[in-house]
Motif scaffolding. Structure first.
Motif, PDB file in Angstrom:
ATOM      1  N   LYS A 177       0.816  -0.674  -0.270  1.00  0.00           N
ATOM      2  CA  LYS A 177      -0.165   0.012   0.268  1.00  0.00           C
ATOM      3  C   LYS A 177       0.745   1.527  -0.353  1.00  0.00           C
ATOM      4  O   LYS A 177       2.184   1.655   0.897  1.00  0.00           O
ATOM      5  CB  LYS A 177      -0.952  -0.067   1.497  1.00  0.00           C
ATOM      6  CG  LYS A 177      -2.162   1.304   1.037  1.00  0.00           C
ATOM      7  CD  LYS A 177      -2.947   1.135   2.689  1.00  0.00           C
ATOM      8  CE  LYS A 177      -4.071   2.098   2.035  1.00  0.00           C
ATOM      9  NZ  LYS A 177      -4.729   2.039   0.931  1.00  0.00           N
ATOM     10  N   SER A 178       0.581   2.037  -0.789  1.00  0.00           N
ATOM     11  CA  SER A 178       1.540   3.178  -1.416  1.00  0.00           C
ATOM     12  C   SER A 178       2.554   3.533  -1.144  1.00  0.00           C
ATOM     13  O   SER A 178       3.029   5.164  -1.407  1.00  0.00           O
ATOM     14  CB  SER A 178       1.196   4.163   0.355  1.00  0.00           C
ATOM     15  OG  SER A 178       2.495   3.607   1.281  1.00  0.00           O
ATOM     16  N   PHE A 181      -6.625  11.952   7.497  1.00  0.00           N
ATOM     17  CA  PHE A 181      -5.257  11.865   7.323  1.00  0.00           C
ATOM     18  C   PHE A 181      -5.274  13.023   6.221  1.00  0.00           C
ATOM     19  O   PHE A 181      -5.881  13.477   5.322  1.00  0.00           O
ATOM     20  CB  PHE A 181      -5.249  10.898   5.974  1.00  0.00           C
ATOM     21  CG  PHE A 181      -4.958   9.252   7.011  1.00  0.00           C
ATOM     22  CD1 PHE A 181      -4.837   9.396   8.601  1.00  0.00           C
ATOM     23  CD2 PHE A 181      -6.004   8.087   6.493  1.00  0.00           C
ATOM     24  CE1 PHE A 181      -4.448   8.013   8.523  1.00  0.00           C
ATOM     25  CE2 PHE A 181      -6.116   6.883   7.273  1.00  0.00           C
ATOM     26  CZ  PHE A 181      -5.040   6.556   8.475  1.00  0.00           C
ATOM     27  N   ILE A 186       2.087   7.131   7.744  1.00  0.00           N
ATOM     28  CA  ILE A 186       0.919   6.589   8.818  1.00  0.00           C
ATOM     29  C   ILE A 186       1.464   5.363   9.074  1.00  0.00           C
ATOM     30  O   ILE A 186       2.402   4.545   8.249  1.00  0.00           O
ATOM     31  CB  ILE A 186       0.308   5.712   8.099  1.00  0.00           C
ATOM     32  CG1 ILE A 186      -0.609   7.808   8.052  1.00  0.00           C
ATOM     33  CG2 ILE A 186      -0.549   5.368   8.764  1.00  0.00           C
ATOM     34  CD1 ILE A 186      -1.824   7.328   6.806  1.00  0.00           C
ATOM     35  N   THR A 238       1.267   1.610  10.512  1.00  0.00           N
ATOM     36  CA  THR A 238       0.335   0.946  11.546  1.00  0.00           C
ATOM     37  C   THR A 238       0.850  -0.653  11.768  1.00  0.00           C
ATOM     38  O   THR A 238       1.005  -0.958  11.377  1.00  0.00           O
ATOM     39  CB  THR A 238      -0.235   0.728   9.906  1.00  0.00           C
ATOM     40  OG1 THR A 238      -0.427  -0.637   8.966  1.00  0.00           O
ATOM     41  CG2 THR A 238      -1.077   1.831   9.858  1.00  0.00           C
ATOM     42  N   SER A 296      -5.300  -2.443  11.833  1.00  0.00           N
ATOM     43  CA  SER A 296      -4.040  -1.980   9.751  1.00  0.00           C
ATOM     44  C   SER A 296      -5.099  -2.639   8.952  1.00  0.00           C
ATOM     45  O   SER A 296      -4.980  -2.096   7.584  1.00  0.00           O
ATOM     46  CB  SER A 296      -3.048  -2.423   9.823  1.00  0.00           C
ATOM     47  OG  SER A 296      -3.361  -3.629  10.426  1.00  0.00           O
ATOM     48  N   LEU A 306      -5.922   6.898   0.122  1.00  0.00           N
ATOM     49  CA  LEU A 306      -4.771   8.284   1.097  1.00  0.00           C
ATOM     50  C   LEU A 306      -4.473   8.915  -0.287  1.00  0.00           C
ATOM     51  O   LEU A 306      -4.432   9.163  -1.634  1.00  0.00           O
ATOM     52  CB  LEU A 306      -3.881   7.449   0.949  1.00  0.00           C
ATOM     53  CG  LEU A 306      -3.866   5.981   2.063  1.00  0.00           C
ATOM     54  CD1 LEU A 306      -2.128   4.830   1.898  1.00  0.00           C
ATOM     55  CD2 LEU A 306      -4.178   6.147   3.510  1.00  0.00           C
ATOM     56  N   PHE A 328       2.273   4.361   3.824  1.00  0.00           N
ATOM     57  CA  PHE A 328       1.498   3.571   4.537  1.00  0.00           C
ATOM     58  C   PHE A 328       2.503   2.826   4.917  1.00  0.00           C
ATOM     59  O   PHE A 328       3.265   1.983   4.084  1.00  0.00           O
ATOM     60  CB  PHE A 328       0.203   3.466   4.066  1.00  0.00           C
ATOM     61  CG  PHE A 328      -0.812   2.538   4.642  1.00  0.00           C
ATOM     62  CD1 PHE A 328      -1.707   3.167   5.962  1.00  0.00           C
ATOM     63  CD2 PHE A 328      -0.135   0.825   4.594  1.00  0.00           C
ATOM     64  CE1 PHE A 328      -2.623   1.783   6.321  1.00  0.00           C
ATOM     65  CE2 PHE A 328      -0.829  -0.128   5.623  1.00  0.00           C
ATOM     66  CZ  PHE A 328      -2.551   0.558   6.091  1.00  0.00           C
ATOM     67  N   ASN A 343       3.600  -0.876   6.871  1.00  0.00           N
ATOM     68  CA  ASN A 343       2.976  -1.740   8.116  1.00  0.00           C
ATOM     69  C   ASN A 343       3.828  -3.272   8.396  1.00  0.00           C
ATOM     70  O   ASN A 343       4.764  -3.221   7.262  1.00  0.00           O
ATOM     71  CB  ASN A 343       1.719  -2.513   7.651  1.00  0.00           C
ATOM     72  CG  ASN A 343       1.110  -3.906   8.042  1.00  0.00           C
ATOM     73  OD1 ASN A 343       0.981  -4.819   7.730  1.00  0.00           O
ATOM     74  ND2 ASN A 343       0.253  -3.389   9.405  1.00  0.00           N
TER      75      ASN A 343
END
Ligand SMILES: Cc1ncc(C[n+]2csc(CCOP(=O)(O)OP(=O)(O)O)c2C)c(N)n1
Ligand SMILES: [Mg+2]
Length: 548
Positions: A243-244, A369, A375, A377, A383, A391, A397, A399
């Protein structure tokens, strides 16, 4: 005066981008730590324990590309080993510098502290070996060569390395010499063949898409990947752990692909494509909707860090850093509009005295956000909900999707805050995970850092309740802490803290948080079973997850 063993290492670590080293001091490491503390280019960042230091170095490396921690012998380094293993699994080049007893002490097999009392001194180096891609004991003769070898190996594999410094040698002058090593180049013929095969396959495809993966970011190739995606005009979807990687506000972004578990439109489109181009993705359980993604090998192209595969044909010795610019030059451009628009977590619902349900909570976070937020998580239900937020531009992001060691996020957020150059640092953690490493909050306060921290208090290990046989079983319960009181007790005196049990209280706290110029810590209290959608989906798919 000539450079010492530790000075050489620190200079080279600074050269590759390290300006902070996380750790906990100890006598065998004094010769290392004295020099770090006095080094004008490198900050000594004391942590509450070595596990946290390792997680902090991991968080720092996620932003900076490289990170470092330093610990003392045995007791210190073994406490950090879980974190280092996490950096290994998650492809983060973290340098672990540890102090050792002196060579005469080792030769005498002396019964010194922090040993097992059996006269063996190489045990901890051996224990570290499986979780690093290279290790060395630094002597004046070897340090130059070994440092270059370890740096090159860490950067090539994007994995941690281990360096031990016998205490009587760390401050001795360097005796050997070495040049920085160049990372291996691609095989030109294999590279050219791989580019041709990809361009031909994509040109022949009626429909195609890209799955941008986190390994591209680990290799520092986000811009290069973005340039390729722009040049191709191909739509892209993202898997959870990726993600991101690329901007979610881009018109080519179609949403999160999580196999059969989440967005059916995204799954149907991706899996119907004539070609799916995976760049730096890793097909782990939580990245693939518990292995419910169904990508046909014959229609899949995989660009890895060092190798590319097109259908069943492998192209070895192709570096991702070389192939992405070539692809950007040679790919044909498509102009058709993306077939889907990325969805969001929905409208904000609830207010006033309404309880904070999952439907009330996740859209509020999504709306909170801002562009350029970082971020962090934690593993857990939060999460799994936030992974599907849409986003803003420039948000990253983070994790620990593969290693999944709870407690990681709080110190990793601290490390990320130390590394951060701009934007807000937001940590979202479950309270169960937070209990493992919550003391690291104090380090934000100590350094005047101003994170925004959300602690989701749902009365236990919610994600486990959904994964185990009996949700109410005692091992998912926790000691009830007064979370919102923690920052002040830990020295973060001026922080804004709040405990939100209703939508109204949460809205107020978020409004203050959005304007605060201090650290912020918000305990969000929900029902024991207020779960995000993915958690419920995993519950429905336990057999797939555990392959039973
Ligand atoms: C170091 C470690 N110990 C145990 C686990 C198993 N585990 C995975 S998630 C989880 C619970 C997380 O609970 P919490 O942080 O409260 O998040 P929630 O799901 O309740 O929102 C546990 C114990 C783990 N992943 N890592
Ligand atoms: Mg919980």
């Amino acid at each position: 005066m000539s450079e010492s063993v530790i000075e050489y290492v620190l200079r080279r670590l600074h050269d590759i981008g390290i300006d902070a080293i996380f750790g906990v001091a100890g006598d065998f490491a004094f010769p290392i730590h004295d020099v770090i503390v006095n080094d004008p280019n490198i900050d000594w960042v004391g942590c509450c324990n070595e596990l946290n230091a390792g997680y902090a170095a991991d968080g720092y490396a996620r932003l900076r590309g490289v990170g470092a921690l330093s610990t003392t012998y045995g007791v210190g380094e073994l406490s950090a080993i879980n974190a280092v293993a996490g950096s290994y699994a998650e492809h983060l080049p973290v340098f672990h510098l540890t102090g050792m007893p002196s060579m005469p002490v080792q030769a005498a097999r002396s019964l010194v502290h922090h040993t097992l009392g059996n006269g063996e001194f190489d045990l901890f180096c051996t224990m570290a070996e499986p979780v690093v891609c290279a290790s060395a004991i630094m002597t004046p003769q070897k340090v130059a060569y070994e440092t270059e070898r370890l740096i090159a190996t860490a950067l090539y594999h994007r994995r941690p390395v281990y360096m031990a410094f016998p205490s009587d040698l760390a401050n001795e002058p360097v005796l050997g010499r070495a040049q920085p090593l160049e990372l291996p180049a691609s095989d030109p013929a294999s590279l050219d063949a791989a580019v041709t095969a990809i361009v031909d396959a994509v040109d022949a495809a009626g429909t195609a898409c890209v799955l941008p993966g986190m390994l591209a970011v680990r290799a520092g190739l986000r811009d290069s990947l973005q340039a390729f995606v722009e040049a191709s005009g191909l739509p892209y979807a993202t898997m959870f752990g990726d993600k991101s990687v690329l901007n979610e506000q881009h018109s080519s972004y179609i949403g999160m692909y999580d196999g059969k578990l989440m967005d059916e439109d995204v799954r149907a489109f991706v899996e119907s494509c004539d070609q799916v181009l995976c760049v730096g993705t890793v097909m782990t359980d939580f990245n693939t909707g518990a292995f419910t993604v169904a990508l046909d090998e014959a229609r899949t192209i995989t660009v890895g860090l060092h190798r590319t595969q097109v259908g069943s044909t492998a192209f070895p010795n192709v570096e991702m850093r070389d192939i992405l610019p070539e692809l950007a030059k040679r790919v044909s451009s498509r102009t058709s509009a993306a077939p889907l628009r990325a969805g969001s977590l929905g409208e904000v619902v609830g207010g006033g005295d309404d309880p904070i349900t999952a439907e009330a909570l996740y859209p509020r976070w999504e709306r909170f956000f801002r562009p350029e937020d970082t971020i962090i998580t934690e593993t857990g239900s939060s999460s799994m909900g936030l992974g599907f937020a849409h986003l803003p531009t420039g948000v990253t992001f983070h994790n620990q999707t593969l290693w999944g060691s709870i407690g990681w996020a709080t110190p990793a957020a601290f490390g990320a805050a130390v590394a951060l150059s701009h934007g807000r640092l937001i940590l979202v953690t479950g309270e169960g995970s937070h209990q493992l490493t919550a003391q690291e909050i104090s380090q934000f306060g100590r350094r005047g850092l101003r994170p925004i921290i959300f602690v989701l208090n749902n009365n236990g290990y919610l994600v486990e309740r959904f994964l185990c046989k009996d949700p109410n079983i005692a091992y998912n319960d926790l000691a009830a802490w007064n979370y919102a009181e923690i920052p002040h007790a830990l020295g973060c005196d001026d922080w804004y803290t709040a405990r939100a049990t209703t939508c109204g209280e949460l809205d107020n706290a978020m409004t203050v948080a959005a304007q605060a110029d201090t650290g912020v810590y918000i305990e969000v209290v929900t029902d024991t079973y207020a779960a995000s959608k993915l958690v419920m989906q995993l519950h429905e798919n336990l057999a797939t997850l555990y392959n039973t």
